[in-house]
Design an enzyme around this catalytic site. Structure first.
Site, PDB file in Angstrom:
ATOM      1  N   HIS A  61    -126.094  54.963 -52.772  1.00  7.81           N
ATOM      2  CA  HIS A  61    -125.160  56.194 -53.039  1.00  7.81           C
ATOM      3  C   HIS A  61    -125.819  57.365 -53.706  1.00  7.81           C
ATOM      4  CE1 HIS A  61    -122.457  52.878 -51.774  1.00  7.81           C
ATOM      5  NE2 HIS A  61    -121.949  52.588 -53.099  1.00  7.81           N
ATOM      6  N   GLY A 117    -109.249  48.052 -51.243  1.00  8.35           N
ATOM      7  CA  GLY A 117    -108.281  47.579 -52.303  1.00  8.35           C
ATOM      8  C   GLY A 117    -107.916  48.569 -53.385  1.00  8.35           C
ATOM      9  N   GLU A 118    -108.570  49.737 -53.455  1.00  8.92           N
ATOM     10  CA  GLU A 118    -108.455  50.610 -54.562  1.00  8.92           C
ATOM     11  C   GLU A 118    -107.121  51.182 -54.678  1.00  8.92           C
ATOM     12  OE1 GLU A 118    -111.695  50.786 -53.129  1.00  8.92           O
ATOM     13  OE2 GLU A 118    -113.495  51.032 -54.789  1.00  8.92           O
ATOM     14  N   ASP A 150    -122.439  51.410 -45.684  1.00  6.56           N
ATOM     15  CA  ASP A 150    -121.329  51.128 -46.674  1.00  6.56           C
ATOM     16  C   ASP A 150    -120.257  50.768 -45.602  1.00  6.56           C
ATOM     17  OD1 ASP A 150    -120.009  50.653 -48.810  1.00  6.56           O
ATOM     18  OD2 ASP A 150    -119.933  52.538 -49.396  1.00  6.56           O
ATOM     19  N   ARG A 181    -115.010  52.325 -62.066  1.00  9.09           N
ATOM     20  CA  ARG A 181    -114.544  50.947 -61.732  1.00  9.09           C
ATOM     21  C   ARG A 181    -115.485  49.884 -61.976  1.00  9.09           C
ATOM     22  NH1 ARG A 181    -114.505  53.094 -55.689  1.00  9.09           N
ATOM     23  NH2 ARG A 181    -116.248  54.232 -56.599  1.00  9.09           N
TER      24      ARG A 181
END
Ligand code: ZN
Length: 387
Positions: free
Chosen positions: A222, A67-68, A283, A161
């Site tokens: 990550h 959605g970014e 992910d 974010r």
């Protein structure tokens, strides 16, 4: 009952050729030359195959993420067949950047749906932002009251974010995670999304230095996303912390310095890190945004859970990591770190979650809680709305 005969077995420890009997969804016997009356069990000839525990993927956006790049870049949800193709029999779901249009009740329902369809699932409470969204009013009560919740995540730090959470806010949450985990007999993890921010692992290092919370409470992921974070991750793991690498990627990320998981595993082992500290997660269904030089969005891809085992295979075939070590990062290690009962090992009493690999290390057969979901590369079971 299901009997896999004469199969090269990695528990993940190498056990040689074994017979593996599954009954009532669990591993009943694991021994060489097991004798059974004819017709008592369905038999799979394992003589050309390798048996490993079913794979565990500890970080998947089960209901989609992303959605970014605006609404149209919200990613689709996971289908059961995606997991089966990847040999994955245990999954931990999470929300991501979007904790508004994606909700924890929806994630819980999806986790339950996948469980009904045949695999084992858990979830994290919360999302990127702090204060966290929760199911019951607090992280602590989510852990104690909702069986599927094993901790908080993915909580974003060192990222543009993130909600730029303070040390105090994260300390308080981590305390809740610890109490909730203890009271429910679960891991109570704080699962942190690490961004490209320059603060790297500072918050976690401070947490260990200035609070009473043990390292085992924190699981950063990550860690392979850039060379400097990777170096910080080595130091964290050498201190005894767990580190999680992300297998979904695009060529551009690798060109820009992301450390490919197969190589990252080899380098951590060369640096003397205890293998037991290392896990991979995919992910899966997360977004993989690709940007032009000037920052405009170029395109967006979706993370795949099949990348999980692909990186383990590369570690074995391209980097020369022994199979029993490579396979640990998606079986025994996450089972221990995430504290998933009955998972991650082949042994009597454990759940009947088994992957059979062929000689080229391709997923041939997938068995979850004793049920064969895939055989010779062909799906036998599909999701409710999959054709
Ligand atoms: Zn993330």
């Amino acid at each position: 009952m299901l009997l896999i005969k004469n199969v090269q077995t990695y528990s993940p420890d190498p056990l040689g050729r074994m017979d593996l009997l599954i009954a009532g969804g669990r591993i009943e016997r694991l021994e060489a030359g097991l004798r059974m009356p004819r017709g008592w069990a369905e038999v799979i000839d394992g003589s050309k195959l390798i048996a490993t525990p079913g794979f565990i993927d500890g970080h998947v956006h089960l209901i989609g993420g992303g959605g970014e790049g605006g609404y149209k870049t919200r990613t689709p949800e996971l289908m059961l067949s995606d997991a089966i193709h990847g040999g994955i029999t245990s999954i931990v779901g999470c929300l991501g950047t979007d904790g508004i249009t994606r909700s924890l009740p929806a994630l819980l329902a999806k986790a339950r749906a996948l469980e009904e369809e045949g695999i084992s699932t858990w979830m994290y409470s919360g999302a990127y932002g702090v204060p966290l969204p929760t199911l019951t009013g607090s992280l602590e009560s989510d852990l104690i009251l909702i069986d599927k919740v094993i901790g908080a995540g993915e909580v974003a730090i060192s990222d543009h974010r993130s909600s730029q959470p303070s040390f105090e806010a994260i300390s308080r949450l981590s305390g809740e995670a610890r109490r909730g985990g203890m009271l429910s007999g679960k891991a109570g993890l704080m699962h942190f999304h690490l961004g490209d921010g320059m603060r790297r692992l500072e918050l976690l290092e401070r947490m260990v230095a200035e609070t009473e919370l043990p390292l085992s409470q924190f699981l950063p992921t990550h860690i392979n996303r850039n060379p400097d974070l990777f170096e910080k991750g080595i130091a964290w793991a050498q201190m005894g912390g767990a580190v999680d690498f992300t297998t979904s990627t695009v060529p551009r990320f690798l060109q820009e310095g992301e450390v490919k998981c197969s190589i990252a595993l080899k380098r951590m082992l060369q640096a003397g890190v205890d293998l037991g500290r290392i896990s991979f997660s995919s992910d899966g269904q997360g977004s993989l945004p690709d940007y032009h030089e000037d920052g405009r969005l170029k395109g967006i891809g979706v993370g795949r859970v099949t990348s999980l085992f692909a990186e383990v295979r590369d570690a074995i075939q391209q980097e020369g990591v022994p199979l029993e070590q490579a396979i640990s990062v998606i079986t025994a290690n996450p089972a221990r770190t995430l504290k998933l009962p009955g998972k991650g090992r082949l042994a009597p009493g454990m759940d009947g979650d088994v992957v059979l690999l062929n000689a080229n290390l391709e997923v041939d057969t997938v068995i979850a809680r004793g049920k064969v979901l895939m055989r010779r590369g062909k799906l036998l079971v599909r999701g409710t709305f999959e054709k």
